[in-house]
Design a protein around this motif. Structure first.
Motif, mmCIF file in Angstrom:
data_model
loop_
_atom_site.group_PDB
_atom_site.id
_atom_site.type_symbol
_atom_site.label_atom_id
_atom_site.label_comp_id
_atom_site.label_asym_id
_atom_site.label_seq_id
_atom_site.Cartn_x
_atom_site.Cartn_y
_atom_site.Cartn_z
ATOM 1 N N VAL A 264 1.261 -1.338 -0.082
ATOM 2 C CA VAL A 264 0.289 -0.116 0.194
ATOM 3 C C VAL A 264 0.685 0.689 0.027
ATOM 4 C CG1 VAL A 264 -2.137 1.174 1.162
ATOM 5 C CG2 VAL A 264 -2.002 -1.421 1.228
ATOM 6 N N PHE A 265 0.908 1.826 -1.092
ATOM 7 C CA PHE A 265 1.635 3.326 -1.459
ATOM 8 C C PHE A 265 0.627 4.237 -0.590
ATOM 9 C CE2 PHE A 265 2.554 7.019 -4.626
ATOM 10 C CZ PHE A 265 3.329 7.668 -2.755
ATOM 11 N N ASN A 266 0.969 4.667 0.890
ATOM 12 C CA ASN A 266 0.294 5.435 1.936
ATOM 13 C C ASN A 266 0.679 6.460 1.040
ATOM 14 O OD1 ASN A 266 -1.849 6.139 3.122
ATOM 15 N ND2 ASN A 266 -0.960 6.074 4.837
ATOM 16 N N LYS A 267 -0.389 7.842 1.862
ATOM 17 C CA LYS A 267 0.168 9.915 1.918
ATOM 18 C C LYS A 267 1.352 9.966 0.338
ATOM 19 C CE LYS A 267 1.901 9.346 6.527
ATOM 20 N NZ LYS A 267 3.023 9.784 7.139
ATOM 21 N N GLN A 268 0.411 8.710 -0.344
ATOM 22 C CA GLN A 268 0.256 9.574 -2.057
ATOM 23 C C GLN A 268 -0.079 11.018 -2.615
ATOM 24 O OE1 GLN A 268 -2.365 8.711 -5.534
ATOM 25 N NE2 GLN A 268 -3.998 7.820 -4.113
ATOM 26 N N ASP A 269 -0.730 11.598 -1.662
ATOM 27 C CA ASP A 269 -0.697 13.176 -2.003
ATOM 28 C C ASP A 269 -0.592 14.109 -1.341
ATOM 29 O OD1 ASP A 269 -2.289 12.171 1.089
ATOM 30 O OD2 ASP A 269 -2.665 13.861 1.796
ATOM 31 N N GLN A 270 0.650 13.756 -0.765
ATOM 32 C CA GLN A 270 2.071 14.388 -0.709
ATOM 33 C C GLN A 270 3.265 14.266 -1.332
ATOM 34 O OE1 GLN A 270 3.721 13.319 3.745
ATOM 35 N NE2 GLN A 270 1.712 12.703 4.620
ATOM 36 N N TYR A 271 2.728 14.150 -2.200
ATOM 37 C CA TYR A 271 3.066 14.599 -3.917
ATOM 38 C C TYR A 271 2.772 14.988 -4.944
ATOM 39 C CZ TYR A 271 6.056 10.815 -1.349
ATOM 40 O OH TYR A 271 7.034 10.102 -0.252
ATOM 41 N N LEU A 272 3.649 15.666 -5.181
ATOM 42 C CA LEU A 272 3.188 17.056 -6.961
ATOM 43 C C LEU A 272 3.085 15.158 -7.788
ATOM 44 C CD1 LEU A 272 6.046 19.177 -7.354
ATOM 45 C CD2 LEU A 272 3.225 19.017 -6.484
ATOM 46 N N PRO A 273 2.705 15.526 -8.995
ATOM 47 C CA PRO A 273 1.322 14.469 -10.205
ATOM 48 C C PRO A 273 2.606 13.616 -10.465
ATOM 49 C CG PRO A 273 0.182 16.279 -9.895
ATOM 50 C CD PRO A 273 1.381 16.662 -8.847
ATOM 51 N N ASP A 274 4.265 14.333 -10.552
ATOM 52 C CA ASP A 274 4.301 13.794 -11.889
ATOM 53 C C ASP A 274 5.636 12.431 -11.147
ATOM 54 O OD1 ASP A 274 5.940 16.350 -10.423
ATOM 55 O OD2 ASP A 274 7.773 15.956 -12.283
ATOM 56 N N GLU A 275 5.835 13.330 -9.406
ATOM 57 C CA GLU A 275 6.745 12.390 -8.728
ATOM 58 C C GLU A 275 5.410 11.375 -8.185
ATOM 59 O OE1 GLU A 275 8.592 15.844 -5.889
ATOM 60 O OE2 GLU A 275 6.822 14.823 -5.228
ATOM 61 N N ARG A 276 4.460 11.682 -8.355
ATOM 62 C CA ARG A 276 4.028 10.690 -7.558
ATOM 63 C C ARG A 276 3.576 9.007 -8.659
ATOM 64 N NH1 ARG A 276 -2.448 12.431 -7.352
ATOM 65 N NH2 ARG A 276 -0.934 14.583 -5.639
ATOM 66 N N ALA A 277 3.394 9.471 -10.168
ATOM 67 C CA ALA A 277 3.981 9.005 -11.135
ATOM 68 C C ALA A 277 4.992 8.351 -11.481
ATOM 69 C CB ALA A 277 3.255 9.517 -12.659
ATOM 70 N N SER A 278 6.264 8.943 -10.838
ATOM 71 C CA SER A 278 7.119 8.528 -10.874
ATOM 72 C C SER A 278 7.555 7.481 -10.226
ATOM 73 C CB SER A 278 8.646 8.971 -10.897
ATOM 74 O OG SER A 278 9.414 8.442 -11.112
ATOM 75 N N ILE A 279 6.908 7.236 -8.799
ATOM 76 C CA ILE A 279 6.732 6.792 -7.432
ATOM 77 C C ILE A 279 5.659 5.359 -8.131
ATOM 78 C CG2 ILE A 279 6.005 5.749 -5.327
ATOM 79 C CD1 ILE A 279 6.772 8.873 -4.701
ATOM 80 N N LEU A 280 4.993 5.167 -8.480
ATOM 81 C CA LEU A 280 3.860 4.204 -8.494
ATOM 82 C C LEU A 280 4.342 3.537 -9.977
ATOM 83 C CD1 LEU A 280 1.024 6.325 -8.553
ATOM 84 C CD2 LEU A 280 1.097 4.405 -6.975
ATOM 85 N N LEU A 281 5.732 3.710 -10.832
ATOM 86 C CA LEU A 281 5.849 2.923 -11.612
ATOM 87 C C LEU A 281 6.829 2.513 -11.246
ATOM 88 C CD1 LEU A 281 6.284 2.317 -14.696
ATOM 89 C CD2 LEU A 281 7.759 3.980 -14.768
ATOM 90 N N SER A 282 7.569 2.590 -10.493
ATOM 91 C CA SER A 282 8.612 2.163 -9.158
ATOM 92 C C SER A 282 8.203 1.010 -8.365
ATOM 93 C CB SER A 282 9.653 2.861 -8.534
ATOM 94 O OG SER A 282 10.680 1.891 -7.857
ATOM 95 N N LEU A 283 7.393 1.498 -8.169
ATOM 96 C CA LEU A 283 6.913 0.490 -7.226
ATOM 97 C C LEU A 283 5.997 -0.814 -7.636
ATOM 98 C CD1 LEU A 283 5.098 2.664 -4.396
ATOM 99 C CD2 LEU A 283 7.385 1.049 -4.176
#
Length: 479
Positions: free
Chosen positions: A204-223
């Motif tokens: 579970v990638f929690n606290k996703q709202d604390q990242y900007l959209p491009d940062e969030r997309a990068s983290i999600l891709l890596s995970l």
């Protein structure tokens, strides 16, 4: 993870478009504006469809679910080890607890309440997520679910180590592993351990709202790449949003507004998994617990058997030493020729419920002697013993001392190797004379290396000399 954010979809679509433009730069002149846009639209659509293609929940679990018959078989094996322990040690202090655990396993076969554990590092939102699930999801599902929050992982302080937390986690039917960013090496290794233990887990990638959209997309891709898609993103406690209201008279009011928790993807996937596989999740936990119980009982049983085997090995090692000392031979191959080693094989086999006839025992002894020669253990042990004995001329020149002490040493290595080998066998299932030569070879090497420390060799040689030489010679040798 469904792509529902317009900015994220737009950003990814723009990246795809730029790549396409770069790839087609040589032929772009021949393509009209409408044709190019159509191709981009089709390509982007196919990409989005592939990302949103539903996956079966069982595939996402990435574990092996079991059937009831598998669990019953595992419980029977655990009970067989416990019964063997009772047979060999009627008053063993662990018997009562072991039998209680077996009875609980039989009850757990039909357990209806699922155990849902939540774990992760410090400050990843474990407590908040459990509170949100209890308040907004638990009442909407048919299954009974109990929640368990573990102590934080990956911190030095605290009463529980990571090993303790993981042992606790393995008693749960399903695990939510929380992270608030890209996986650290410790988090990834822990997930791999849980997968190896056949523990159903969802990242579970929690606290996703604390990242900007491009940062969030990068983290999600890596995970997603590191977990093969076994992932959901949440915001159990979103950051408050500042709201500003302009009144007609020009006044401005500001306040912070708390957005609702974003756990829809998590609850949807959890609901599907529990609805489809609730009973099998319980059975998977039960078989995992049964295997742990069997291992615990086997450890107690092996301790008792080793206590009985050790004096037997010591007896035979000094018998072999006396025989070699009285009748030294140029090529030391005691294990392949001496009947005393075959008798040791029979005695150790009886202790470990691995029955051998005399002929079979002789074959085993010969096989171990051959393996020792091929591995070079005979030569290495003779050199090691000689090196220790050369420190005293009186001891070294005494006829047969090197052969006698070496024979004792090799007999000890053979006996300890058999003990290690027998301890790995299933209770009352494996045939004693059906040796796995590769496993026996590896065991011989490991035991030999463990008994090669100079301090042990010096003590062993000293003990052997005392047994083989007259007291006067011993005083000169070690005094």
């Amino acid at each position: 993870m469904k792509l529902q954010r317009p900015i994220l979809v737009g950003g990814l679509g723009l990246s795809f478009s730029l790549w396409m433009l770069d790839s087609w730069q040589d032929s772009i002149v021949q393509v009209g504006e409408f044709g190019l846009l159509s191709a981009l639209a089709v390509g982007g659509g196919l990409w989005l469809l592939q990302q949103n293609r539903p996956k079966a929940s069982v595939e996402q679990l990435d574990i092996m679910l079991v059937e009831r018959a598998d669990v019953e078989n595992a419980i029977a094996k655990a009970e067989a080890v416990i019964n063997q322990l009772a047979q060999e040690s009627e008053q063993h202090p662990a018997l009562g607890n072991l039998r209680t655990q077996v009875n609980q396993l039989l009850l757990d076969l039909d357990r209806q309440e699922l155990k849902l554990a939540v774990t992760g590092g410090k400050s990843v939102g474990k407590t908040t997520l459990i509170e949100v699930l209890k308040s907004s999801w638990q009442s909407e599902i048919k299954q009974k679910v109990s929640f368990q929050e573990t102590a934080p992982l990956f911190i030095q302080a605290g009463n529980k180590s990571d090993t303790d937390v993981l042992a606790e986690v393995k008693t749960s039917d399903f695990l939510l592993f929380l992270t608030n960013g890209d996986l650290t090496d410790s988090e990834f290794q822990t997930l791999q351990q849980l997968k190896a233990a056949n523990q159903p887990v969802l990242l579970v990638f929690n606290k996703q709202d604390q990242y900007l959209p491009d940062e969030r997309a990068s983290i999600l891709l890596s995970l997603k790449q590191r977990t093969q898609g076994n992932l959901v993103a949440t915001a159990a406690s979103p950051i408050p949003i500042k709201v500003r209201k302009h009144e007609a008279d020009g006044a401005v009011q500001e306040w912070l507004e708390q957005p609702a928790a974003d756990i829809q993807s998590l609850t949807q996937q959890l609901g599907e998994i529990l609805a489809q596989q609730a009973q099998k999740l319980v059975w998977t936990t039960t078989i995992r617990t049964a295997n742990l119980l069997k291992a615990e009982a086997k450890t107690w049983l092996n301790d008792i058997r080793r206590d009985r085997a050790t004096p037997a090995i010591e007896q035979y090692q000094w018998i072999a030493a006396a025989a070699a000392f009285a009748n030294p031979v140029p090529a030391l191959d005691v294990l392949a020729t001496a009947a005393i080693n075959a008798q040791m094989v029979m005695d150790l086999g009886n202790i470990y419920q691995q029955k051998f006839s005399l002929e079979q025992a002789q074959t085993v002894a010969g096989t171990m002697g051959s393996l020792m020669l091929k591995l070079g253990l005979v030569e290495l042990s003779t050199k090691a013993v000689s090196t220790v004995l050369k420190s005293n001329a009186v001891t070294f020149v005494a006829g047969g001392v090197v052969q006698g002490v070496s024979a004792a040493y090799l007999t000890r290595v053979a006996g300890l190797s058999l003990v290690e080998y027998f301890q790995q066998q299933e209770i009352a299932l494996d045939s004693g004379n059906n040796l796995n030569l590769e496993k026996l070879r590896q065991t011989l090497q490991n035991v030999f290396q463990q008994n090669q420390q100079m301090a042990f060799l010096q003590g062993f040689v000293k003990q052997g000399v005392k047994r083989l030489l007259p007291e006067v010679a011993v005083e000169k040798a070690v005094g």
